[in-house]
Scaffold this motif. Sequence first.
Motif, PDB file in Angstrom:
ATOM      1  N   UNK A 141       0.798  -1.225   0.000  1.00 17.73           N
ATOM      2  CA  UNK A 141       0.000   0.000   0.000  1.00 17.73           C
ATOM      3  C   UNK A 141       0.833   1.278   0.000  1.00 17.73           C
ATOM      4  N   UNK A 142       2.145   1.151   0.120  1.00 17.40           N
ATOM      5  CA  UNK A 142       2.984   2.347   0.200  1.00 17.40           C
ATOM      6  C   UNK A 142       3.022   3.063  -1.149  1.00 17.40           C
ATOM      7  N   UNK A 143       2.835   4.365  -1.104  1.00 17.63           N
ATOM      8  CA  UNK A 143       2.856   5.196  -2.310  1.00 17.63           C
ATOM      9  C   UNK A 143       3.989   6.214  -2.219  1.00 17.63           C
ATOM     10  N   UNK A 144       4.110   7.012  -3.246  1.00 17.37           N
ATOM     11  CA  UNK A 144       5.093   8.089  -3.290  1.00 17.37           C
ATOM     12  C   UNK A 144       4.470   9.299  -3.956  1.00 17.37           C
ATOM     13  N   UNK A 145       5.062  10.449  -3.713  1.00 10.33           N
ATOM     14  CA  UNK A 145       4.761  11.650  -4.489  1.00 10.33           C
ATOM     15  C   UNK A 145       6.076  12.212  -5.000  1.00 10.33           C
ATOM     16  N   UNK A 146       5.952  13.000  -6.036  1.00 11.83           N
ATOM     17  CA  UNK A 146       7.148  13.690  -6.549  1.00 11.83           C
ATOM     18  C   UNK A 146       7.241  15.003  -5.773  1.00 11.83           C
ATOM     19  N   UNK A 147       8.055  15.016  -4.754  1.00  9.45           N
ATOM     20  CA  UNK A 147       8.011  16.109  -3.779  1.00  9.45           C
ATOM     21  C   UNK A 147       8.250  17.496  -4.362  1.00  9.45           C
ATOM     22  N   UNK A 148       9.119  17.700  -5.354  1.00  9.07           N
ATOM     23  CA  UNK A 148       9.193  19.058  -5.937  1.00  9.07           C
ATOM     24  C   UNK A 148       7.865  19.511  -6.541  1.00  9.07           C
ATOM     25  N   UNK A 149       7.139  18.588  -7.152  1.00  5.74           N
ATOM     26  CA  UNK A 149       5.834  18.942  -7.701  1.00  5.74           C
ATOM     27  C   UNK A 149       4.820  19.189  -6.586  1.00  5.74           C
ATOM     28  N   UNK A 150       4.943  18.444  -5.486  1.00  2.06           N
ATOM     29  CA  UNK A 150       4.047  18.662  -4.350  1.00  2.06           C
ATOM     30  C   UNK A 150       4.201  20.074  -3.805  1.00  2.06           C
ATOM     31  N   UNK A 151       5.437  20.523  -3.579  1.00  4.46           N
ATOM     32  CA  UNK A 151       5.609  21.854  -2.986  1.00  4.46           C
ATOM     33  C   UNK A 151       5.270  22.964  -3.982  1.00  4.46           C
ATOM     34  N   UNK A 152       5.480  22.714  -5.271  1.00  5.51           N
ATOM     35  CA  UNK A 152       5.044  23.696  -6.271  1.00  5.51           C
ATOM     36  C   UNK A 152       3.522  23.840  -6.250  1.00  5.51           C
ATOM     37  N   UNK A 153       2.837  22.707  -6.157  1.00  3.83           N
ATOM     38  CA  UNK A 153       1.372  22.741  -6.115  1.00  3.83           C
ATOM     39  C   UNK A 153       0.882  23.440  -4.851  1.00  3.83           C
TER      40      UNK A 153
END
Length: 367
Positions: A141-153
């Motif tokens: 169930x573990x996922x990921x996000x693309x953290x540079x895109x997260x903080x831009x959003x």
Amino acid sequence: MHQILIIGGGAIGMLTARELSMAGYRVAIFDRLKTGRESSWAGGGIISPLYPWRYADSVTALACWGQEHYRELAEQLSLDTGIDPEWTQSGLLVLSPEEEETARQWAARSGSRIEILDREGIASREPAIDNTPDSGIWLPDVAQVRNPRLVKALHKDLAQRGVEIHEETTVERLLIENGRICGIETDEGTYRSDKVLICAGAWTKQLLGELGTTMEITPVRGQMILFKAEPGVINRITLENDRYIIPRRDGHILFGSTLEHEGFDKRTTEEAGEELYRIATSRLPALKSYSIEKQWAGLRPGSPAGIPYIGPHPDVAGLFVNSGHFRNGVVLGPASSRLITDIMLEREPILPPAPYALNAPREEIDA
């Protein structure tokens, strides 16, 4: 007067600003650089602590709450801003057979799904791995996000909500009168408020130093390398001996990271780059066909047992802290931001706040 001032514009600060704004409060954020450009940008974006069974149950509680809400958060940010954080359920494959029993016990306590895989099971999940061990731990169930895109959003989302964002602005000192916060002094002027929240990551203790607080937040440098490969070279987040591989949707593959106690020195080193490349290519021989596109370093806000400080300052009314998430700022961010908002607004908290108090004991657990 802004109702709430936030010092620190990383993922933690921006997520908290979003929560406060959604609750109807006027908010201003102050960051010494550009928002999200410190550890939030430099990390891997795994929505799970590494070896989650090594952490106290208080960390697991924050992580589980965030994991339950992350997909909705990412989809809403993508819809509202047009910037997709790329939430992806990659699963986490942990190649540490000696920790299987500890992992089973943790899964039973936390309600998390794990599977113990044999050699064939590991190969079926990630055939690119060389020298497959006899067994491994699979967290599907573990996922990921693309953290540079997260903080831009998050930055765009806050701007759309009317949050005032002060970038490249240094907070020089806290303004305190009669045991109560009344604002901050920055290099661009003075801002008054009766509520100030510090989300300054590794720099939090410096800001609080004059108050004699006993919080232990120290910078821990982490270096990573990035390969530009083809999509599908590797598909699962894989962890072995504290080094992890993270595949992105577009074929980029992150490999890291180091743990270095070098103060606030954020320079990369040739030695670390060579070591990371050697380990990465020995595990994944296919990576030898691809060059390193980038190497970088970030400063994590280390804290005892990795338990963040979330709550009011014990001696200064109106002053709050949300910091010290160590390697887990991305996964713990949504829950810690909701929790500090609950505390500040005197709402029913999502989790019992006592373990995260600034003066709460923090002890390592037996792994």
